[in-house]
Motif scaffolding. Sequence first.
Motif, PDB file in Angstrom:
ATOM      1  N   ARG A  83     -14.662  -3.204  90.812  1.00 24.19           N
ATOM      2  CA  ARG A  83     -13.461  -4.020  91.559  1.00 24.19           C
ATOM      3  C   ARG A  83     -12.801  -3.041  92.490  1.00 24.19           C
ATOM      4  NH1 ARG A  83     -11.236  -8.874  88.289  1.00 24.19           N
ATOM      5  NH2 ARG A  83     -10.227  -9.374  90.278  1.00 24.19           N
ATOM      6  N   ALA A  84     -12.254  -1.895  91.985  1.00 21.71           N
ATOM      7  CA  ALA A  84     -11.429  -0.996  92.493  1.00 21.71           C
ATOM      8  C   ALA A  84     -12.275  -0.353  93.639  1.00 21.71           C
ATOM      9  CB  ALA A  84     -11.237  -0.207  91.641  1.00 21.71           C
ATOM     10  N   ARG A  85     -13.489  -0.013  93.297  1.00 22.06           N
ATOM     11  CA  ARG A  85     -14.245   0.578  94.579  1.00 22.06           C
ATOM     12  C   ARG A  85     -14.631  -0.529  95.652  1.00 22.06           C
ATOM     13  NH1 ARG A  85     -16.803   5.394  93.575  1.00 22.06           N
ATOM     14  NH2 ARG A  85     -16.669   6.076  91.252  1.00 22.06           N
ATOM     15  N   MET A  86     -14.720  -1.607  95.325  1.00 21.46           N
ATOM     16  CA  MET A  86     -14.856  -2.693  96.390  1.00 21.46           C
ATOM     17  C   MET A  86     -13.907  -2.958  97.146  1.00 21.46           C
ATOM     18  SD  MET A  86     -15.743  -6.870  96.083  1.00 21.46           S
ATOM     19  CE  MET A  86     -14.312  -7.344  95.609  1.00 21.46           C
ATOM     20  N   CYS A  87     -12.604  -3.066  96.360  1.00 18.01           N
ATOM     21  CA  CYS A  87     -11.332  -3.099  97.275  1.00 18.01           C
ATOM     22  C   CYS A  87     -11.068  -1.657  98.173  1.00 18.01           C
ATOM     23  CB  CYS A  87      -9.956  -2.909  96.366  1.00 18.01           C
ATOM     24  SG  CYS A  87      -9.992  -4.638  95.704  1.00 18.01           S
ATOM     25  N   LEU A  88     -11.268  -0.422  97.878  1.00 19.77           N
ATOM     26  CA  LEU A  88     -11.359   0.595  98.440  1.00 19.77           C
ATOM     27  C   LEU A  88     -12.276   0.531  99.793  1.00 19.77           C
ATOM     28  CD1 LEU A  88     -10.410   3.436  99.200  1.00 19.77           C
ATOM     29  CD2 LEU A  88     -12.116   4.291  97.529  1.00 19.77           C
ATOM     30  N   GLY A  89     -13.489  -0.001  99.488  1.00 25.78           N
ATOM     31  CA  GLY A  89     -14.455   0.009 100.606  1.00 25.78           C
ATOM     32  C   GLY A  89     -14.054  -1.128 101.672  1.00 25.78           C
ATOM     33  N   GLU A  90     -13.184  -2.108 101.259  1.00 26.23           N
ATOM     34  CA  GLU A  90     -12.824  -2.953 102.246  1.00 26.23           C
ATOM     35  C   GLU A  90     -11.525  -2.388 103.152  1.00 26.23           C
ATOM     36  OE1 GLU A  90     -11.293  -6.505  99.734  1.00 26.23           O
ATOM     37  OE2 GLU A  90     -13.360  -7.249  99.926  1.00 26.23           O
ATOM     38  N   ALA A  91     -10.922  -1.795 102.404  1.00 28.80           N
ATOM     39  CA  ALA A  91      -9.798  -0.894 103.281  1.00 28.80           C
ATOM     40  C   ALA A  91     -10.255   0.047 104.134  1.00 28.80           C
ATOM     41  CB  ALA A  91      -9.048  -0.137 102.227  1.00 28.80           C
ATOM     42  N   LEU A  92     -11.620   0.720 103.788  1.00 29.36           N
ATOM     43  CA  LEU A  92     -11.868   1.870 104.829  1.00 29.36           C
ATOM     44  C   LEU A  92     -12.757   1.126 105.869  1.00 29.36           C
ATOM     45  CD1 LEU A  92     -13.491   4.261 101.774  1.00 29.36           C
ATOM     46  CD2 LEU A  92     -11.692   4.776 103.411  1.00 29.36           C
ATOM     47  N   ARG A  93     -13.057  -0.201 105.832  1.00 28.81           N
ATOM     48  CA  ARG A  93     -13.957  -0.588 107.026  1.00 28.81           C
ATOM     49  C   ARG A  93     -13.099  -0.594 108.228  1.00 28.81           C
ATOM     50  NH1 ARG A  93     -15.910  -6.546 105.523  1.00 28.81           N
ATOM     51  NH2 ARG A  93     -13.643  -6.898 105.154  1.00 28.81           N
TER      52      ARG A  93
END
Length: 396
Positions: free
Chosen positions: A386-396
Amino acid sequence: AAHLGGDLASAARLLSQAVGQAADPCTKADAQLMLAHATMYTAPPLGQYHQLVSEADAVLPFDQLRAATLLALASGLCIMIGRLDLALETARRAARLTRGAGGIAWLLSQASLAPATILTGDRAAGRQLIAGILAHPDAAGPEPAIYLLRIRCGQSLIWCEDHPSAEGLLRSSVNAGRAQGRVADLPYGLATLSDLYFRTGDWTQAYADATEAVELGTDYTTRTDLGYALVCAGRIDAAMGTATHCRARVGQAVSLAKRTGVVSITAYAVAARGLLELGGANYGQAAADLTRAAALVARHGVLDPCVIQWRPDFIESLIRLGRMADARDQLAVLDVEAASTGSQWAKATAARCRGLLQDTPQQAIAQLEEAVAIAGTSASIFEQARARMCLGEALR
């Protein structure tokens, strides 16, 4: 024999007769204790609590260790009905009666005091109590009471995030229960193992244990260990997005809880439902369910964040709804819980929620990178993802 084999109705009938016919206070206390074990969760827990305390008071002038054993069981009933203040008070009374005694009565008093202590926020003291229990030579004994004691200690260690120790205790206890034919007691152990494996990312094993616990609990319907098994299975369903199964299981668990008065199950149930709705992007319903979880946890006085693990989901649902002030208030509570208990899970999830609350993408990315690093030290693979998914969303 009826109790061990799962014929709890016959066990309850026979033991009720024994209680009624016993003239000797010690014999009557023993029969009352066995009756309480056989009918646990079938009779209203608060009524059972008062019966056990009354019997403890009656036998106290003759045998204080028997009185302590009755009080230890009564304390566990208080946890089930959400009266943690009464659970702690009763467990402390049992512990005082066994001070310096040793033996099974001392072990049972400590095993009632440990979870009450952890639930009310003193994780370090609770872990110290469990260490003392497990160091005692009688803690490895074959007695039925020791079987349940070890499972309770294992569950408490899950809350303390000592997953390897918890797994060893729980798996050995369940294996022993199978070997001894303790069918009626297996659902609790299996459901607790399921909770462990869910938290540590082995969802295949978690689902297998939860499903078996539900099947056994359904076969032996006089025990609402079924309720706990159902919410454990329902939470896995929620995380995997299998909504129909989740809602059915959680609904059945809530229905059982209402009939028996085991209100602690309701808190688990609404937390699972909130996770399901959050995963389905139904943020309003998620927030509504988790608002109820917040009210139940506050009312019952649960102060360790790892018991039910619901607050980060609540925070995220509030953020998705744009209720930033409310989300920050909940994050402040989670930060306090993380600091007071030393919970690595709470620190990791708080860092992720903090990243979601940042005002700029740059701030969010920096905070979420930290959240990913902290989550990497946690046993929860789900929270790492979940932490990685949220980081991925922020990096888009």
